[in-house]
Design an enzyme around this catalytic site. Structure first.
Site, PDB file in Angstrom:
ATOM      1  N   GLU A 219       2.165   5.494   4.141  1.00 28.23           N
ATOM      2  CA  GLU A 219       3.140   6.273   4.892  1.00 28.23           C
ATOM      3  C   GLU A 219       3.489   7.479   4.012  1.00 28.23           C
ATOM      4  OE1 GLU A 219       6.752   4.232   6.014  1.00 28.23           O
ATOM      5  OE2 GLU A 219       7.569   6.077   6.860  1.00 28.23           O
TER       6      GLU A 219
ATOM      7  N   LYS B 204       9.033   2.689  -3.120  1.00 27.36           N
ATOM      8  CA  LYS B 204       9.155   4.132  -2.973  1.00 27.36           C
ATOM      9  C   LYS B 204      10.604   4.543  -2.779  1.00 27.36           C
ATOM     10  CE  LYS B 204       5.755   4.403   0.019  1.00 27.36           C
ATOM     11  NZ  LYS B 204       4.872   4.893   1.074  1.00 27.36           N
TER      12      LYS B 204
ATOM     13  N   ARG C  97       1.244  -8.267  -3.201  1.00 24.79           N
ATOM     14  CA  ARG C  97       1.439  -6.931  -3.743  1.00 24.79           C
ATOM     15  C   ARG C  97       1.524  -6.999  -5.260  1.00 24.79           C
ATOM     16  NH1 ARG C  97       5.420  -3.367  -2.383  1.00 24.79           N
ATOM     17  NH2 ARG C  97       4.980  -3.806  -0.215  1.00 24.79           N
TER      18      ARG C  97
HETATM   19  P1  ATP Z   1       6.836   0.691  -0.866  1.00 26.22           P
HETATM   20  O1  ATP Z   1       7.352  -0.672  -0.572  1.00 26.22           O
HETATM   21  O2  ATP Z   1       6.636   0.991  -2.296  1.00 26.22           O
HETATM   22  O3  ATP Z   1       7.589   1.771  -0.169  1.00 26.22           O
HETATM   23  P2  ATP Z   1       4.964   0.585   1.208  1.00 26.22           P
HETATM   24  O4  ATP Z   1       4.294  -0.694   1.438  1.00 26.22           O
HETATM   25  O5  ATP Z   1       6.046   0.961   2.140  1.00 26.22           O
HETATM   26  O6  ATP Z   1       5.373   0.674  -0.296  1.00 26.22           O
HETATM   27  P3  ATP Z   1       2.913   2.228   2.242  1.00 26.22           P
HETATM   28  O7  ATP Z   1       2.743   3.681   2.076  1.00 26.22           O
HETATM   29  O8  ATP Z   1       3.277   1.711   3.562  1.00 26.22           O
HETATM   30  O9  ATP Z   1       3.966   1.773   1.161  1.00 26.22           O
HETATM   31  O10 ATP Z   1       1.657   1.469   1.651  1.00 26.22           O
HETATM   32  C1  ATP Z   1       0.315   1.808   1.868  1.00 26.22           C
HETATM   33  C2  ATP Z   1      -0.532   0.629   1.515  1.00 26.22           C
HETATM   34  O11 ATP Z   1      -0.349   0.274   0.144  1.00 26.22           O
HETATM   35  C3  ATP Z   1      -0.148  -0.578   2.343  1.00 26.22           C
HETATM   36  O12 ATP Z   1      -1.312  -1.212   2.796  1.00 26.22           O
HETATM   37  C4  ATP Z   1       0.618  -1.433   1.382  1.00 26.22           C
HETATM   38  O13 ATP Z   1       0.500  -2.759   1.700  1.00 26.22           O
HETATM   39  C5  ATP Z   1      -0.012  -1.084   0.032  1.00 26.22           C
HETATM   40  N1  ATP Z   1       0.940  -1.297  -1.052  1.00 26.22           N
HETATM   41  C6  ATP Z   1       2.167  -0.772  -1.182  1.00 26.22           C
HETATM   42  N2  ATP Z   1       2.783  -1.244  -2.282  1.00 26.22           N
HETATM   43  C7  ATP Z   1       1.912  -2.092  -2.874  1.00 26.22           C
HETATM   44  C8  ATP Z   1       1.951  -2.906  -4.043  1.00 26.22           C
HETATM   45  N3  ATP Z   1       3.014  -2.948  -4.842  1.00 26.22           N
HETATM   46  N4  ATP Z   1       0.859  -3.656  -4.333  1.00 26.22           N
HETATM   47  C9  ATP Z   1      -0.215  -3.612  -3.550  1.00 26.22           C
HETATM   48  N5  ATP Z   1      -0.317  -2.877  -2.438  1.00 26.22           N
HETATM   49  C10 ATP Z   1       0.731  -2.123  -2.095  1.00 26.22           C
HETATM   50 MG    MG Z   2       5.647   0.975   4.241  1.00 28.35          MG
END
Ligand code: ATP
Ligand code: MG
Length: 555
Positions: A33, A267, A257
């Site tokens: 995102e 984030k 994760r």
């Molecule tokens: P955050 O919780 O840090 O805001 P998010 O999951 O909202 O992260 P996205 O931009 O939606 O962030 O994530 C893009 C991809 O990266 C998704 O498939 C998500 O599952 C993966 N991802 C995000 N954080 C992690 C993590 N800590 N470990 C592994 N994969 C991750």
């Molecule tokens: Mg997300």
């Protein structure tokens, strides 16, 4: 990767799908995102998605999951693309969920026509309150009994902007008594009269994650849609949309994760640090973002190796940040050029060395490389800078560096014998006096003298000034987000130490950001891309030579 390494669970699934003919080739996607910069957790997901496709001859798309206009921005899109490329991956197709808004809207209409979606008048709070609990069924909304025609006209009116934010939503009609809360008539669309970074004001209704994400996967014919564990409970809903709509049967798989000790990774929290100026932007070298790690001096290979080492699991775990530091040390040891830098200089005067004379000595670039990676010129003169901590007026036990009447080797140069020192009026030692032993020159030493200590030095006449920035962990708690309170209270007040005037050897004059150096005995460093100017070199410490933190905390 070694051939014998056992497959992780997703590799097993892919191999099975290919061998049973369920898929003839695989197609994954990385779906960030664009609401922040990528962090090391995303690197795990990137390595996994691109890694699977690379290994099994498939493809990976980069898809911006941009269905929330409130938090998203083009700046983030650009940084994400740069970071994925920098990590060493290239996507097959670049997509934006927002490009599918028309298609997703048509899919919503078709669910309404099947009697599987309805327009709801309740507010978000009322909907939440009527959802029940995991042990108690929810209440069916009156809106559930709306006719298809009524729903079509209300949904059209929503799209046309006839209602305000929150006044209406579109819900899927599934099962208000499902044990899975996500199946209790989830919201599919909401009204948000906010400009979108790509579609501008074309839309005022936006699809929710579960609907948009799964259907974007289907539109792109993604075979394996890989996400983190918290989405496991969303999987039945993901499947429900696919089944009811008869779209391409993408399948969702979940993995754990990445969590790192002494690190916050969400984030939302990283954004807070940036907005409250607790760090110098998303690319602050202390941030766990890809751009921060790059500025800090991490290499793409070290990050890929780290992701390889931690593996892919189905259970939540927390990885010691020391492993990440180990991976960068391992890589830099092989590639970094050895240089001499004095952080806290005092003068060393070689009293028996001719005034005004310069000896050009050769310093090896990297003993790990073939032919030592070549050699650089190191001017040697009568007055040198050495590290003040390398001299002790009254030496402690087992002291092998400089002290009155002691001998030490100057790295790649001569053995010197300390004959005296000078203090200023405050009692601080400001000069050390030595005699050098001409026949002890490194590589052609015939002196027969053995010394235990070697110290680094720089010709005072030739040394340049530089600012050196020493970083430590941004948080001092092992799990900074653990406590109920403000995670920012766990910040390490000493995470940045600035040394304004270090002395650096002249060969560092042409350093460029991204060049890797080992400052001998000091750690690994790179030139800072942000604060370096025409007249000022700024170096960032990537990592210490050994894990000083582990030593400190185990004491
Ligand atoms: P955050 O919780 O840090 O805001 P998010 O999951 O909202 O992260 P996205 O931009 O939606 O962030 O994530 C893009 C991809 O990266 C998704 O498939 C998500 O599952 C993966 N991802 C995000 N954080 C992690 C993590 N800590 N470990 C592994 N994969 C991750
Ligand atoms: Mg997300």
């Amino acid at each position: 990767m070694s051939e014998e390494k056992s497959l992780h669970f997703l590799e097993e699934i892919v191999e099975k799908d290919l061998s049973t003919g369920k898929h003839t080739s695989i197609h994954t996607r990385f779906p960030p995102e664009p609401n922040g910069y990528l962090h090391i957790g995303h690197a795990k997901s990137i390595c996994l998605n691109f890694g699977l496709a690379d290994k099994y001859g498939g493809k990976t798309n980069l898809r911006f999951d941009d269905t929330n206009p409130v938090t998203e921005d083009t700046e983030y899109v650009e940084s994400i693309k740069a970071d994925v490329r920098w990590l060493g991956f290239d996507w097959e197709e670049e997509h934006y969920a927002s490009d599918y808004f028309d298609q997703i809207y048509v899919l919503a209409i078709s669910l309404i026509k099947k009697g599987l979606a309805y327009v709801e008048d309740m507010t978000a709070e009322e909907i939440a309150a009527s959802k029940g609990t995991p042990t108690e069924p929810g209440r069916e909304s009156q809106a559930r009994s709306r006719t298809v025609e009524e729903n079509l006209s209300l949904f059209t009116a929503m799209k046309e902007g006839k209602y305000n934010d929150g006044e209406k939503v579109l819900r899927a009609k599934i099962d208000m008594s499902s044990p899975n809360m996500h199946m209790r008539d989830p919201i599919m669309y909401r009204i948000k009269k906010t400009s979108h970074h790509r579609t501008g004001d074309t839309w005022c209704i936006y699809p929710m994650y579960d609907f948009a994400h799964g259907q974007s996967d289907s539109i792109e014919h993604i075979t394996h849609s890989i996400c983190t564990l918290e989405f496991e409970v969303h999987r039945p809903l993901y499947n429900w949309y696919v089944e009811q709509l008869g779209t391409f049967p993408s399948t969702q798989y979940e993995f754990a994760r990445l969590n790192l000790t002494y690190t916050v990774m969400s984030k939302r929290k990283l954004l807070q640090l940036v907005q409250e100026k607790l760090v110098d932007g998303w690319d602050d070298p202390r941030m766990p973002t890809i751009s921060g790690l790059r500025r800090r001096g991490f290499t793409p290979l070290s990050i890929r190796n780290f992701c390889e080492r931690i593996g892919v699991q189905r259970r939540e775990n927390i990885i010691d940040v020391g492993l990440l530091e180990f991976c960068i040390r391992e890589d830099l040891n092989k590639v970094a050029l050895r240089r001499m830098v004095v952080l806290d200089p005092i003068k060393l005067i070689i009293t028996n060395y001719p005034d005004g004379s310069t000896d050009i000595l050769k310093g090896e670039n990297n003993p790990e490389l073939e032919d030592n990676g070549g050699y650089r010129d190191m001017p040697f003169t009568k007055e040198l800078w050495i590290e003040s901590e390398d001299f002790q007026e009254v030496p402690q036990k087992k002291w092998f560096r400089l002290a009155p009447d002691m001998k030490v080797r100057l790295k790649s140069a001569y053995i010197v014998h300390c004959t005296g020192f000078k203090k200023d009026e405050t009692g601080k030692v400001v000069e050390v006096h030595c005699e050098y032993i001409p026949e002890s020159k490194s590589g052609q030493d015939t002196s027969g003298i053995n010394v235990k200590g070697t110290i680094h030095w720089i010709s005072a006449e030739h040394a340049l000034d530089a600012e050196v920035r020493l970083y430590d962990r941004l948080f001092q708690a092992e799990d900074p987000s653990d406590e109920e309170g403000d995670f920012k209270l766990n910040m390490n007040p000493n995470s940045l130490e600035i040394i304004p005037t270090a002395k650096i050897e002249p060969s560092l004059k042409d350093a460029k950001p991204g060049d890797q150096f080992q400052f001998i005995r000091k750690g690994y460093f790179t030139l800072d891309s942000k604060f370096t100017t025409e007249d000022k070199l700024v170096f960032n410490r990537t990592v210490t030579l050994k894990d000083a933190w582990a030593k400190m905390t185990s004491r």
